[in-house]
Design an enzyme around this catalytic site. Structure first.
Site, PDB file in Angstrom:
ATOM      1  N   LYS A 130       0.862  -1.185   0.000  1.00  0.00           N
ATOM      2  CA  LYS A 130       0.000   0.000   0.000  1.00  0.00           C
ATOM      3  C   LYS A 130       0.889   1.222   0.000  1.00  0.00           C
ATOM      4  CE  LYS A 130      -4.460   0.862   0.211  1.00  0.00           C
ATOM      5  NZ  LYS A 130      -5.590   0.002  -0.191  1.00  0.00           N
ATOM      6  N   ASP A 170      -7.233   4.170  -4.373  1.00  0.00           N
ATOM      7  CA  ASP A 170      -7.839   3.987  -3.047  1.00  0.00           C
ATOM      8  C   ASP A 170      -8.457   5.355  -2.719  1.00  0.00           C
ATOM      9  OD1 ASP A 170      -7.861   1.888  -0.687  1.00  0.00           O
ATOM     10  OD2 ASP A 170      -7.468   3.787   0.278  1.00  0.00           O
TER      11      ASP A 170
HETATM   12  P1  NDP Z   1     -13.158   7.516  -2.410  1.00  0.00           P
HETATM   13  O1  NDP Z   1     -12.079   8.502  -2.247  1.00  0.00           O
HETATM   14  O2  NDP Z   1     -13.774   7.318  -3.739  1.00  0.00           O
HETATM   15  O3  NDP Z   1     -14.332   7.799  -1.360  1.00  0.00           O
HETATM   16  C1  NDP Z   1     -14.088   7.839   0.002  1.00  0.00           C
HETATM   17  C2  NDP Z   1     -15.385   8.139   0.724  1.00  0.00           C
HETATM   18  O4  NDP Z   1     -15.187   7.956   2.124  1.00  0.00           O
HETATM   19  C3  NDP Z   1     -15.841   9.584   0.554  1.00  0.00           C
HETATM   20  O5  NDP Z   1     -17.237   9.635   0.623  1.00  0.00           O
HETATM   21  C4  NDP Z   1     -15.192  10.271   1.749  1.00  0.00           C
HETATM   22  O6  NDP Z   1     -15.851  11.457   2.161  1.00  0.00           O
HETATM   23  C5  NDP Z   1     -15.340   9.211   2.811  1.00  0.00           C
HETATM   24  N1  NDP Z   1     -14.263   9.346   3.784  1.00  0.00           N
HETATM   25  C6  NDP Z   1     -12.944   9.260   3.554  1.00  0.00           C
HETATM   26  N2  NDP Z   1     -12.257   9.470   4.687  1.00  0.00           N
HETATM   27  C7  NDP Z   1     -13.172   9.703   5.632  1.00  0.00           C
HETATM   28  C8  NDP Z   1     -13.084   9.981   7.016  1.00  0.00           C
HETATM   29  N3  NDP Z   1     -11.893  10.070   7.648  1.00  0.00           N
HETATM   30  N4  NDP Z   1     -14.254  10.126   7.700  1.00  0.00           N
HETATM   31  C9  NDP Z   1     -15.453  10.040   7.065  1.00  0.00           C
HETATM   32  N5  NDP Z   1     -15.592   9.785   5.758  1.00  0.00           N
HETATM   33  C10 NDP Z   1     -14.466   9.609   5.059  1.00  0.00           C
HETATM   34  O7  NDP Z   1     -12.546   6.132  -1.864  1.00  0.00           O
HETATM   35  P2  NDP Z   1     -13.031   4.645  -2.155  1.00  0.00           P
HETATM   36  O8  NDP Z   1     -14.500   4.592  -2.302  1.00  0.00           O
HETATM   37  O9  NDP Z   1     -12.171   4.090  -3.215  1.00  0.00           O
HETATM   38  O10 NDP Z   1     -12.581   3.919  -0.793  1.00  0.00           O
HETATM   39  C11 NDP Z   1     -13.464   3.763   0.317  1.00  0.00           C
HETATM   40  C12 NDP Z   1     -12.970   2.640   1.200  1.00  0.00           C
HETATM   41  O11 NDP Z   1     -12.922   1.416   0.437  1.00  0.00           O
HETATM   42  C13 NDP Z   1     -11.560   2.806   1.777  1.00  0.00           C
HETATM   43  O12 NDP Z   1     -11.511   2.194   3.049  1.00  0.00           O
HETATM   44  C14 NDP Z   1     -10.693   1.997   0.807  1.00  0.00           C
HETATM   45  O13 NDP Z   1      -9.490   1.568   1.408  1.00  0.00           O
HETATM   46  C15 NDP Z   1     -11.631   0.828   0.536  1.00  0.00           C
HETATM   47  N6  NDP Z   1     -11.362   0.077  -0.682  1.00  0.00           N
HETATM   48  C16 NDP Z   1     -11.318   0.679  -1.911  1.00  0.00           C
HETATM   49  C17 NDP Z   1     -11.102  -0.066  -3.039  1.00  0.00           C
HETATM   50  C18 NDP Z   1     -11.164   0.526  -4.402  1.00  0.00           C
HETATM   51  O14 NDP Z   1     -11.108  -0.246  -5.370  1.00  0.00           O
HETATM   52  N7  NDP Z   1     -11.294   1.827  -4.559  1.00  0.00           N
HETATM   53  C19 NDP Z   1     -10.834  -1.511  -2.955  1.00  0.00           C
HETATM   54  C20 NDP Z   1     -11.005  -2.072  -1.632  1.00  0.00           C
HETATM   55  C21 NDP Z   1     -11.235  -1.282  -0.546  1.00  0.00           C
HETATM   56  P3  NDP Z   1     -15.158  12.910   1.898  1.00  0.00           P
HETATM   57  O15 NDP Z   1     -15.414  13.197   0.443  1.00  0.00           O
HETATM   58  O16 NDP Z   1     -15.862  13.829   2.816  1.00  0.00           O
HETATM   59  O17 NDP Z   1     -13.706  12.753   2.214  1.00  0.00           O
HETATM   60  O1  2IT Z   2      -7.821  -1.866  -0.724  1.00  0.00           O
HETATM   61  C1  2IT Z   2      -7.795  -2.321  -1.886  1.00  0.00           C
HETATM   62  O2  2IT Z   2      -7.950  -3.518  -2.117  1.00  0.00           O
HETATM   63  C2  2IT Z   2      -7.608  -1.373  -2.985  1.00  0.00           C
HETATM   64  N1  2IT Z   2      -7.546  -0.176  -2.754  1.00  0.00           N
HETATM   65  C3  2IT Z   2      -7.466  -1.878  -4.385  1.00  0.00           C
HETATM   66  C4  2IT Z   2      -6.076  -2.382  -4.636  1.00  0.00           C
HETATM   67  C5  2IT Z   2      -5.772  -2.762  -6.071  1.00  0.00           C
HETATM   68  O3  2IT Z   2      -4.604  -3.045  -6.303  1.00  0.00           O
HETATM   69  O4  2IT Z   2      -6.672  -2.787  -6.911  1.00  0.00           O
END
Ligand code: NDP
Ligand code: 2IT
Length: 455
Positions: A130, A170
């Protein structure tokens, strides 16, 4: 032959705490895994002798670097960037990049550690890593984000490669940031290669990758429900977040006949008792993707909906919960509220959104609880498929990738049942999905490490 090393779980965890002082997120993630792994290896001397768990909790390496960039007013900013390469026993390092002001070494170490088990669970050849920076993309112009991404990649490119380490998105890193970073890698190295995943489809990105995490989490939920002869049809859900994962989870939950009641961002959550239908969801996507809007604006747009400032959605009564925002957003009190209101299943789209105490509440209530490393593995799984397509120099069709994603999520579910239940694919029994995911994820990595000897 190495001598046996039977430190107790408590001694092991004390060592982790001492060596990683103040790194609360990392210690929390290790604690959750160590309990189950210790139980699994109790009668397996070879894992103790080779000190496998001790080795997995010590990242292969952490690269930390300065990222310097100039804003639109020509002011110079200095930020910190990292890549934590946790373990590459079963494949090249793989895992996302996060840009958020809360990013620090502890957060990235927990994420890289979790990724190691998650990637193993997918069955694909990917190690765990990461990276990220404490850079905050919010409120920045496109040019500022571009300059930051170029500066970040100028250093990162020395440490990655299609057979070395393959980053992705992420929090705070979506298709725009991946585009800037991929362009800079290509410019510096003069190589077009699959060094990042989540790329645009015009330049080697896989179909289904944008949807994969959110859809995958809902498919995992479907598998858990099916195990108990239930389905999403007619059920309600509370979802947190309003980013890539949350919006695709909401889309799929609704498509499968469920009603989505909430979404959130860091300002609070919206509750729409009528449900967030297709049209409303499209409006939110436009708000978030094209207008950099806040979720509170939803309540001004749609009558009947309410915005709850600085609150989380766990007190809203629902059948299912999908935390899809960030780590530790679901605490003990929220878990008790969900259980008290009769929630039957929780599937984590985010990484470690539930605190250890919240997880305990779910276990004690024997609800279906799918931890992030299993439930959100669909994203990295399709990233793995993007790597395969790039190596083959071919693009697979949407339908094929969709079938592969559903198959992968079902396989992950079965592995959890095998190690966290009584092994039967369909019998309605209670399954400890945390234990199942931890053991299945650990075993493959550990056996590969044993094969390599002491290193
Ligand atoms: P985005 O940046 O697209 O969205 C993040 C969302 O979470 C936003 O709505 C944001 O709100 C909110 N958020 C972020 N930080 C905080 C915080 N400290 N407190 C409250 N709300 C918060 O990210 P993703 O949707 O890609 O990721 C969301 C989660 O999913 C993370 O935990 C990530 O690690 C996990 N994940 C993502 C993957 C992917 O493929 N993208 C794969 C697997 C897991 P705001 O706009 O106000 O910051
Ligand atoms: O937490 C996760 O699994 C991700 N942010 C996606 C990682 C990836 O390599 O697609």
């Amino acid at each position: 032959m190495a001598v046996s090393d039977h430190v107790s779980l408590e001694e092991f965890l004390d060592g982790v705490k001492k060596r990683n002082e103040g790194q609360t997120e990392f210690i929390q993630a290790v604690q959750e895994v160590a309990q189950d792994v210790y139980e699994f290896i109790a009668d397996k001397e070879e894992y103790h002798e080779a000190r496998i768990l001790r080795r997995i909790t010590e990242p292969d390496r952490i690269v930390s670097f300065r990222v310097c960039w100039e804003d639109d007013d020509h002011k110079v900013h200095v930020q910190r960037g990292w890549r934590v390469q946790n373990n590459n026993a079963i494949g090249p390092y793989k895992g996302g990049i996060r840009f958020h002001p809360t990013v620090n070494e502890s957060v990235l170490k927990f994420l890289a550690f979790e990724q190691t088990f998650k990637n193993s669970l997918t069955g694909l050849p990917m190690g765990g890593a990461k990276g990220g920076s404490n850079f905050d993309p919010r409120g920045k112009s496109d040019s500022e984000v571009m300059r930051f991404c170029q500066s970040f990649m100028t250093e990162l490119c020395r440490h990655i490669g299609p057979d070395i380490d393959v980053p992705a998105g992420d929090i705070g890193v979506g298709s725009r940031e991946i585009g800037y970073m991929f362009g800079q890698y290509k410019r510096i190295t003069n190589r077009w290669e699959g060094v990042l995943t989540g790329k645009g489809q015009e330049y080697g990105g896989s179909k289904m990758r944008p949807e994969a995490t959110g859809y995958g989490a809902v498919y995992f939920l479907c598998n858990m429900l099916r195990h108990r002869d239930e389905s999403i049809e007619g059920k309600s859900a509370v979802i947190s977040g309003s980013g890539n994962v949350a919006l695709h989870a909401a889309e799929k939950f609704r498509e499968l006949g469920g009603k989505v009641l909430t979404l959130s961002d860091s300002d609070g959550f919206i509750h729409d008792p009528d449900g967030i239908d297709e049209e409303k969801l499209e409006w939110i996507k436009d708000l978030k993707l094209n207008r950099s809007g806040r979720i509170s604006e939803y309540a001004d747009e749609f009558s009947g909906a309410e915005f709850h400032e600085d609150k989380r959605p766990w007190h809203v009564e629902a059948d299912c919960a999908l935390p899809c925002a960030t780590q530790n957003e679901l605490e003990e009190e929220g878990a008790k509220a969900l259980v008290g209101n009769g929630v039957i299943a929780v599937a984590e789209g985010a990484n470690m959104p539930s605190t250890l105490k919240a997880v305990k509440v779910f276990h004690n209530a024997e609800i279906m609880y799918g931890p992030g490393k299993a439930a959100n593995a669909g994203g990295v799984a399709v990233s793995g498929l993007e790597m395969s397509q790039n190596s083959e120099r071919i693009s697979w069709e949407h339908e094929k990738l969709h079938d592969m994603l559903t198959g992968l999520m079902s396989d992950i579910h079965d592995k959890c049942v095998e190690h966290g239940g009584d092994g039967e694919a369909k019998n309605g029994e209670y399954v400890d999905y945390v234990k199942g995911a931890n053991i299945a994820g650990f075993k493959k990595v550990a056996d590969a490490m044993l094969a390599f000897g002491v290193m």
